[in-house]
Design an enzyme around this catalytic site. Structure first.
Site, mmCIF file in Angstrom:
data_model
loop_
_atom_site.group_PDB
_atom_site.id
_atom_site.type_symbol
_atom_site.label_atom_id
_atom_site.label_comp_id
_atom_site.label_asym_id
_atom_site.label_seq_id
_atom_site.Cartn_x
_atom_site.Cartn_y
_atom_site.Cartn_z
ATOM 1 N N ALA A 77 0.791 -1.272 -0.012
ATOM 2 C CA ALA A 77 -0.097 -0.099 0.028
ATOM 3 C C ALA A 77 0.815 1.516 0.026
ATOM 4 O O ALA A 77 0.769 2.186 -0.905
ATOM 5 C CB ALA A 77 -0.871 -0.124 1.135
ATOM 6 N N GLY A 122 -18.274 8.268 -4.574
ATOM 7 C CA GLY A 122 -17.580 9.469 -4.163
ATOM 8 C C GLY A 122 -16.800 9.600 -2.783
ATOM 9 O O GLY A 122 -16.814 8.234 -2.303
ATOM 10 N N ASP A 178 -5.058 3.155 -2.726
ATOM 11 C CA ASP A 178 -3.574 3.924 -2.616
ATOM 12 C C ASP A 178 -3.513 4.999 -3.486
ATOM 13 O O ASP A 178 -2.894 6.100 -3.286
ATOM 14 C CB ASP A 178 -2.674 2.684 -2.760
ATOM 15 C CG ASP A 178 -2.607 1.495 -2.031
ATOM 16 O OD1 ASP A 178 -3.242 1.910 -0.770
ATOM 17 O OD2 ASP A 178 -2.463 0.550 -2.265
ATOM 18 N N ASP A 206 -0.983 -3.146 -9.350
ATOM 19 C CA ASP A 206 -1.249 -2.151 -8.257
ATOM 20 C C ASP A 206 -0.641 -0.891 -8.610
ATOM 21 O O ASP A 206 -1.133 0.160 -7.813
ATOM 22 C CB ASP A 206 -0.351 -2.632 -7.111
ATOM 23 C CG ASP A 206 -1.098 -3.595 -6.265
ATOM 24 O OD1 ASP A 206 -2.129 -4.307 -6.724
ATOM 25 O OD2 ASP A 206 -0.665 -3.656 -5.096
HETATM 26 N N1 LIG Z 1 -16.240 1.514 -9.062
HETATM 27 C C1 LIG Z 1 -15.619 2.649 -9.113
HETATM 28 N N2 LIG Z 1 -15.798 3.648 -9.888
HETATM 29 C C2 LIG Z 1 -15.194 4.951 -9.986
HETATM 30 N N3 LIG Z 1 -14.233 5.113 -8.897
HETATM 31 C C3 LIG Z 1 -14.222 4.120 -8.054
HETATM 32 C C4 LIG Z 1 -14.884 2.800 -8.038
HETATM 33 N N4 LIG Z 1 -14.122 2.178 -7.138
HETATM 34 C C5 LIG Z 1 -13.135 2.949 -6.266
HETATM 35 N N5 LIG Z 1 -13.262 3.931 -6.941
HETATM 36 C C6 LIG Z 1 -12.310 5.284 -6.654
HETATM 37 O O1 LIG Z 1 -11.183 4.538 -5.842
HETATM 38 C C7 LIG Z 1 -11.239 5.172 -4.492
HETATM 39 C C8 LIG Z 1 -11.034 4.152 -3.546
HETATM 40 O O2 LIG Z 1 -11.950 3.321 -3.311
HETATM 41 P P1 LIG Z 1 -12.001 2.359 -2.232
HETATM 42 O O3 LIG Z 1 -13.158 1.510 -2.531
HETATM 43 O O4 LIG Z 1 -11.887 3.006 -1.080
HETATM 44 O O5 LIG Z 1 -10.537 1.636 -2.504
HETATM 45 P P2 LIG Z 1 -10.074 0.399 -1.469
HETATM 46 O O6 LIG Z 1 -10.653 -0.408 -1.215
HETATM 47 O O7 LIG Z 1 -8.790 0.031 -2.608
HETATM 48 O O8 LIG Z 1 -9.063 1.213 -0.515
HETATM 49 C C9 LIG Z 1 -12.513 5.867 -4.466
HETATM 50 O O9 LIG Z 1 -12.747 7.003 -3.481
HETATM 51 C C10 LIG Z 1 -13.023 6.164 -5.912
HETATM 52 O O10 LIG Z 1 -12.228 7.556 -6.179
HETATM 53 O O1 LIG Z 2 -2.567 -6.155 1.782
HETATM 54 C C1 LIG Z 2 -1.287 -5.349 2.005
HETATM 55 O O2 LIG Z 2 -0.698 -5.449 2.829
HETATM 56 C C2 LIG Z 2 -1.060 -4.626 0.854
HETATM 57 O O3 LIG Z 2 -0.324 -3.776 1.064
HETATM 58 C C3 LIG Z 2 -1.847 -5.058 -0.633
HETATM 59 C C4 LIG Z 2 -2.200 -4.092 -1.883
HETATM 60 O O4 LIG Z 2 -1.218 -3.747 -2.565
HETATM 61 C C5 LIG Z 2 -2.569 -2.796 -1.410
HETATM 62 O O5 LIG Z 2 -2.803 -2.634 0.060
HETATM 63 C C6 LIG Z 2 -3.753 -2.429 -2.224
HETATM 64 O O6 LIG Z 2 -4.469 -1.656 -1.435
HETATM 65 P P1 LIG Z 2 -5.935 -0.821 -1.758
HETATM 66 O O7 LIG Z 2 -5.672 0.302 -2.452
HETATM 67 O O8 LIG Z 2 -6.706 -0.639 -0.624
HETATM 68 O O9 LIG Z 2 -6.633 -1.691 -2.813
#
Ligand SMILES: Nc1ncnc2c1ncn2[C@@H]1O[C@H](COP(=O)(O)OP(=O)(O)O)[C@@H](O)[C@H]1O
Ligand SMILES: O=C(O)C(=O)C[C@H](O)[C@H](O)COP(=O)(O)O
Length: 341
Positions: free
Chosen positions: A52, A244, A272, A308
């Site tokens: 991450a 959003g 990330d 990633d």
């Molecule tokens: N289906 C989608 N369509 C558009 N943007 C998305 C979508 N899913 C995630 N995002 C974007 O990615 C950001 C992070 O989403 P999130 O679900 O919190 O990700 P993660 O689970 O990887 O931390 C959101 O705030 C948005 O900007």
């Molecule tokens: O689980 C862990 O330790 C990791 O670091 C794996 C992943 O590379 C990122 O965590 C991706 O994270 P998201 O942006 O939330 O999808």
């Protein structure tokens, strides 16, 4: 007794200006069978790199910010692969300790009909040995931002002490401390994580949290209720995936920006990328609306590419959309992203 060493970084000559952003955390080699092929029967796996905090560093570097990823890896081929991969994004890796006595962590994906399961092989890894001394290097002084995540305190007692030290003693004097809650259920239970992550987040300046993880940890999805649980940071950003994200800045009205419409190729790493975009907006002194827009736009790059750490278009592409009139963002249509970039 073998001692830690630091990798050379030919692309970073001595005497460089100090970093703008330091990120700290574990990055692992990722093994993944072909889509839909269960791990149990896989004969081949694709090898990549994931973590991450190094993802955040990679996006920030691609957006033009001087960034250092601070960590530990084993003195093994996977450790060298991790360092090479992170450095290739333009991130400084001279703060990464190479530990000859512990391995680089590994995570393995297991695609199945109900989604992809993740198996970690990271207990006892080199990164799990990070401790408060990890942030002691004077080369980090002067960073404007120190970015951490809630993954690190789940790795080991010494890693938790590192995060406690970072948020409490503030070893990087003057830096803003940014924290992505990033709850990882494979590392600890919600019951264990909830009070620890709330307490750590509350001692930071900027917090990112997904509504899904706020619900798992603290039983609420409401941004205002999340803010009440986290009253101390200057800013709390609550993300609601495709809907959003809301920035709750102290003494200001909450600001909501809808996510653009995108065609998702691979969701991993979107959080990330979002954090990196928001931080890039902060480093460029943009207002909260523009920071959120930048977060969404960088997340859109991650969502529409596999892996990633997606490439990002030139700054001019972001600038045009970040400054677009409000009606262009209600919501912004990026479903043909590949064609527009
Ligand atoms: N289906 C989608 N369509 C558009 N943007 C998305 C979508 N899913 C995630 N995002 C974007 O990615 C950001 C992070 O989403 P999130 O679900 O919190 O990700 P993660 O689970 O990887 O931390 C959101 O705030 C948005 O900007
Ligand atoms: O689980 C862990 O330790 C990791 O670091 C794996 C992943 O590379 C990122 O965590 C991706 O994270 P998201 O942006 O939330 O999808």
């Amino acid at each position: 007794m073998p001692t830690d060493s630091r990798p050379d970084q030919a692309s970073v000559p001595a005497g460089l200006p100090s970093v703008e952003v330091a990120t700290v955390g574990e990055t692992m080699v990722v093994l993944c069978p072909a889509p839909g092929e269960p791990l149990e029967h896989a004969e081949r796996v694709a090898v990549s790199v994931g973590g991450a905090e190094s993802n955040v560093a990679g996006y920030l570097a691609r957006l033009g910010h001087r960034t250092s990823w601070v960590s530990r890896v084993g003195d093994d081929p996977f450790g060298r692969a991790v360092i090479r991969h992170v450095a290739a994004a333009g991130v400084r890796v001279d703060q990464v300790c190479v530990d000859p006595t512990a391995p680089t962590g590994l995570y393995v994906k297991d695609p199945g009909p109900e989604g992809t399961a993740v198996h970690y092989y990271r207990a006892g890894s080199a990164a799990a040995r990070m401790d408060p001394a990890t942030l002691a290097d004077p080369a980090l002084a002067g960073a404007r931002v120190l970015h951490l995540s809630g993954i690190t305190p789940a790795l080991s007692a010494s890693c938790r002490a590192l995060v406690e030290h970072a948020v409490t003693d503030r070893p990087l004097v003057g830096s803003l401390v940014s924290f992505d809650v990033n709850h990882r259920a494979r590392l600890w239970s919600a019951e264990q994580a909830a009070p620890v992550l709330r307490d750590l987040a509350n001692r930071c300046d900027l917090v990112f949290v997904g509504q899904d993880e706020a619900e798992t940890l603290w039983g609420t999805t409401d941004p205002t209720a999340v803010r009440e649980l986290l009253p101390d940071p200057e800013t709390v950003v609550v993300k609601d995936g495709a809907v959003g994200a809301t920035a709750l800045v102290r003494d200001a009205e909450p600001v909501f920006v809808p996510a653009p419409r995108v065609t998702v190729v691979e969701p991993v790493g979107a959080g990330d990328a979002f954090a990196a975009g928001y931080l890039a907006g902060l480093l460029r002194d943009l207002d909260p609306t523009r920071r959120l827009r930048l977060g969404h736009l960088v997340a859109a790059q991650a969502l529409t590419s596999s892996g990633d750490n997606a490439p990002v278009p030139p700054w001019a592409w972001f600038e045009k959309l970040v400054d677009a009139p409000a009606d262009a963002w209600s919501p912004l249509d990026l479903t043909d992203l590949a064609a527009t970039t």
